[in-house]
Design a protein around this motif. Structure first.
Motif, short mmCIF file in Angstrom:
data_model
loop_
_atom_site.label_atom_id
_atom_site.label_comp_id
_atom_site.label_asym_id
_atom_site.label_seq_id
_atom_site.Cartn_x
_atom_site.Cartn_y
_atom_site.Cartn_z
N THR A 1 61.08 36.85 -32.73
CA THR A 1 61.62 38.16 -33.09
C THR A 1 60.56 39.20 -32.71
OG1 THR A 1 60.83 37.82 -35.37
CG2 THR A 1 63.16 37.38 -34.95
N SER A 2 61.02 40.34 -32.22
CA SER A 2 60.07 41.30 -31.62
C SER A 2 60.54 42.74 -31.88
CB SER A 2 60.01 41.01 -30.12
OG SER A 2 59.37 42.03 -29.39
N GLY A 3 59.57 43.67 -31.88
CA GLY A 3 59.91 45.08 -32.11
C GLY A 3 60.14 45.32 -33.60
N GLY A 4 60.86 46.38 -33.91
CA GLY A 4 61.12 46.70 -35.32
C GLY A 4 61.98 45.63 -35.97
N ASP A 5 61.61 45.22 -37.18
CA ASP A 5 62.42 44.20 -37.86
C ASP A 5 63.79 44.78 -38.22
OD1 ASP A 5 61.27 45.87 -39.84
OD2 ASP A 5 61.68 44.38 -41.38
N ALA B 1 56.07 41.93 -34.10
CA ALA B 1 54.90 42.73 -33.70
C ALA B 1 55.24 43.53 -32.45
CB ALA B 1 53.71 41.81 -33.41
N ARG B 2 54.43 44.53 -32.21
CA ARG B 2 54.43 45.19 -30.90
C ARG B 2 53.27 44.56 -30.13
NH1 ARG B 2 58.94 48.60 -32.29
NH2 ARG B 2 58.52 49.31 -34.36
N CYS B 3 53.44 44.36 -28.86
CA CYS B 3 52.43 43.64 -28.08
C CYS B 3 52.14 44.40 -26.79
CB CYS B 3 52.93 42.21 -27.80
SG CYS B 3 51.85 41.28 -26.72
N PRO B 4 51.13 45.27 -26.80
CA PRO B 4 50.85 46.09 -25.62
C PRO B 4 50.51 45.27 -24.37
CG PRO B 4 49.51 46.78 -27.52
CD PRO B 4 50.25 45.54 -27.93
N GLU B 5 49.96 44.05 -24.55
CA GLU B 5 49.58 43.22 -23.38
C GLU B 5 50.78 42.94 -22.48
OE1 GLU B 5 48.62 42.72 -26.54
OE2 GLU B 5 46.99 41.27 -26.66
N MET B 6 51.98 42.91 -23.07
CA MET B 6 53.17 42.60 -22.27
C MET B 6 53.53 43.74 -21.32
SD MET B 6 54.56 39.62 -22.56
CE MET B 6 56.30 39.75 -22.19
N LEU B 7 52.92 44.88 -21.53
CA LEU B 7 53.21 46.01 -20.63
C LEU B 7 52.43 45.87 -19.32
CD1 LEU B 7 53.15 48.89 -23.27
CD2 LEU B 7 55.13 47.61 -22.44
N HIS B 8 51.55 44.87 -19.25
CA HIS B 8 50.75 44.67 -18.04
C HIS B 8 51.10 43.33 -17.39
CE1 HIS B 8 48.49 48.11 -19.37
NE2 HIS B 8 48.38 47.53 -20.57
N GLY C 1 65.53 41.07 -30.53
CA GLY C 1 64.83 42.35 -30.66
C GLY C 1 65.60 43.47 -30.00
N GLY C 2 64.92 44.59 -29.82
CA GLY C 2 65.56 45.77 -29.25
C GLY C 2 65.36 45.87 -27.74
N ASP C 3 65.60 47.05 -27.26
CA ASP C 3 65.53 47.34 -25.83
C ASP C 3 64.16 46.99 -25.23
OD1 ASP C 3 67.24 48.78 -23.91
OD2 ASP C 3 65.46 50.07 -23.75
N GLY C 4 63.10 47.34 -25.92
CA GLY C 4 61.75 47.03 -25.45
C GLY C 4 61.54 45.53 -25.34
N SER C 5 61.99 44.82 -26.35
CA SER C 5 61.85 43.35 -26.34
C SER C 5 62.64 42.76 -25.18
CB SER C 5 62.36 42.78 -27.66
OG SER C 5 61.65 43.37 -28.73
N TYR C 6 63.80 43.34 -24.89
CA TYR C 6 64.59 42.89 -23.73
C TYR C 6 63.80 43.10 -22.44
CZ TYR C 6 69.23 42.32 -26.04
OH TYR C 6 70.30 41.91 -26.78
N ARG C 7 63.08 44.21 -22.36
CA ARG C 7 62.31 44.48 -21.13
C ARG C 7 61.21 43.44 -20.97
NH1 ARG C 7 64.38 48.66 -18.71
NH2 ARG C 7 65.65 49.94 -20.08
N GLY C 8 60.59 43.05 -22.07
CA GLY C 8 59.59 41.97 -22.03
C GLY C 8 60.24 40.68 -21.54
N ALA C 9 61.43 40.39 -22.05
CA ALA C 9 62.15 39.17 -21.66
C ALA C 9 62.50 39.22 -20.18
CB ALA C 9 63.41 39.02 -22.52
N GLN C 10 62.91 40.39 -19.73
CA GLN C 10 63.27 40.54 -18.31
C GLN C 10 62.06 40.22 -17.42
OE1 GLN C 10 63.65 44.61 -16.98
NE2 GLN C 10 65.39 44.13 -15.66
N LYS C 11 60.88 40.73 -17.84
CA LYS C 11 59.67 40.45 -17.05
C LYS C 11 59.38 38.95 -17.04
CE LYS C 11 58.34 44.75 -16.12
NZ LYS C 11 57.79 45.62 -17.17
N LEU C 12 59.57 38.31 -18.19
CA LEU C 12 59.33 36.86 -18.24
C LEU C 12 60.30 36.12 -17.32
CD1 LEU C 12 58.66 36.30 -22.05
CD2 LEU C 12 57.03 36.00 -20.18
#
Ligand code: ADP
Ligand code: F6P
Length: 330
Positions: free
Chosen positions: A18-22, A81-88, A111-122
């Motif tokens: 689970t990621s982003g805002g609970d 959590a928020r995880c800034p490392e995933m932005l790199h 999670g939300g939109d941001g978490s989806y973007r992390g998943a997309q990168k993965l």
């Protein structure tokens, strides 16, 4: 390099985070993921604290009992959590490497939109991901429903009713700030449900505060004693606005910021059931060989679409609800 594609028999182990805002209902989704996986003979690993836990390899083995007694609880047993490392790029590469190292054949990201973007990168690094929409904000374009919205709305609606009682007794104007930094869905729904006179949302407000003051004055002249203004978090400055409205109208005005109580609490029936259906669907997608999808509720049906397509979509407020709110706020 995809390390899982297509066949049911290839999948042995999945992970869930689970990621982003609970959001209330995340636990119900985690429970559904774990139990659906077990029914399909899969191993399930829980990853704690979202992408931060993935990078720290904070994995726990989960069985049916790991998710007992959580369906009724707010928050998320996996933490978030928020995880800034995933932005790199190197953070994403490391996260994908860790998934491979742990034999993760599919990763469910709630999670939300941001978490989806992390998943997309993965997914671009070969991790097979499925997104499940979890945010109280309803601001995921691909889905008409997001886990937690219903509970947050009902919590906010109840709080606003209470403020209204006090406001009515004192014949005051009340500004009530609800969550929604970039999206006004909670404000709009509560504005209608609580019979607010004004609804200020990032998608529609033009920051002409004088217009708000003029409308309050007009209603005052027409004999209105109670003035409820719902302010989405993204507009901000509720306390300053209260002072300015009081000075300009002569009406005693108070601001109430509802805050994080909207994110907590026991999920509503709708959130529990929809989260259960969506968590189960995420696993079904992986089991049937699907990957890089997001679970959605659209046109009254649970379905899934490609994650890249989902992230290109835009969402606005429901215009028809907005127009209804304008007609009713007299
Ligand atoms: P939400 O998922 O509720 O929208 P955030 O926007 O804070 O919450 O995103 C949660 C996490 O997802 C971030 O802390 C970050 O780790 C990851 N994330 C967000 N945006 C991106 C992005 N553009 N690329 C990679 N990862 C991202
Ligand atoms: O969960 C949704 C939300 O409340 C948004 O409305 C807001 O932008 C964000 O979370 C704030 O979360 P935090 O304070 O945890 O960063």
């Amino acid at each position: 390099m995809a390390f899982l594609k297509g066949k049911k028999k290839d999948i042995k182990t999945i992970a869930v985070l689970t990621s982003g805002g609970d959001a209330p209902g995340m636990n119900a989704a985690v429970r559904a993921v774990v139990r659906t996986a077990i029914v399909n003979g899969l191993k399930v690993k829980g990853i704690r604290r979202g992408y931060s836990g993935l990078l720290e390899e904070d994995f726990i083995d989960m069985d049916a009992r790991s998710v007992s007694d959580i369906i009724q609880k707010g928050g998320t047993m996996l933490y978030t959590a928020r995880c800034p490392e995933m932005l790199h790029a190197d953070g994403v590469e490391k996260a994908a490497y860790i998934c491979r190292k742990h034999g993760i054949d599919g990763l469910v990201v709630i999670g939300g939109d941001g978490s989806y973007r992390g998943a997309q990168k993965l997914s671009e690094h070969g991790v097979n991901v499925v997104g499940v929409p979890g945010t109280i904000d309803l601001d995921i374009a691909s889905s008409d429903y997001t886990i937690g919205f219903d509970t947050a709305l009902n919590t906010a609606m109840d709080a606003i009713d209470r403020v209204r009682d006090s406001s009515t007794s004192h014949e005051r104007c009340s500004i009530i700030e609800v969550m929604g930094r970039k999206a006004g869905h909670i404000a709009l729904w509560c504005g209608i449900a609580n019979g607010a006179e004004e609804i200020l949302v990032p998608e529609r407000y033009d920051y002409e505060e004088q217009d708000v003051i003029d409308r309050v004055n007009t209603r005052k002249k027409l004999g209105k004693k109670l003035h409820i203004i719902i302010n989405a978090e993204g507009i901000g400055d509720s306390n300053g606005m209260a002072k300015r409205i009081e000075a300009a109208t002569g009406l005693e005005t108070r601001a109430t910021i509802i805050g994080y109580i909207q994110r907590g609490g026991s999920p509503t029936c709708r959130d529990r059931v929809f989260a259960s259906a969506m968590g189960a669907k995420a696993v079904d997608i992986l089991v049937s060989g699907g990957a890089n999808r997001v679970v959605c509720f659209r046109d009254g049906k649970f379905m899934d679409i490609d994650i890249n397509e989902a992230l290109l979509m835009q969402k606005d407020l429901d215009q028809s609800l907005w127009e209804i709110s304008r007609k009713l706020c007299r």
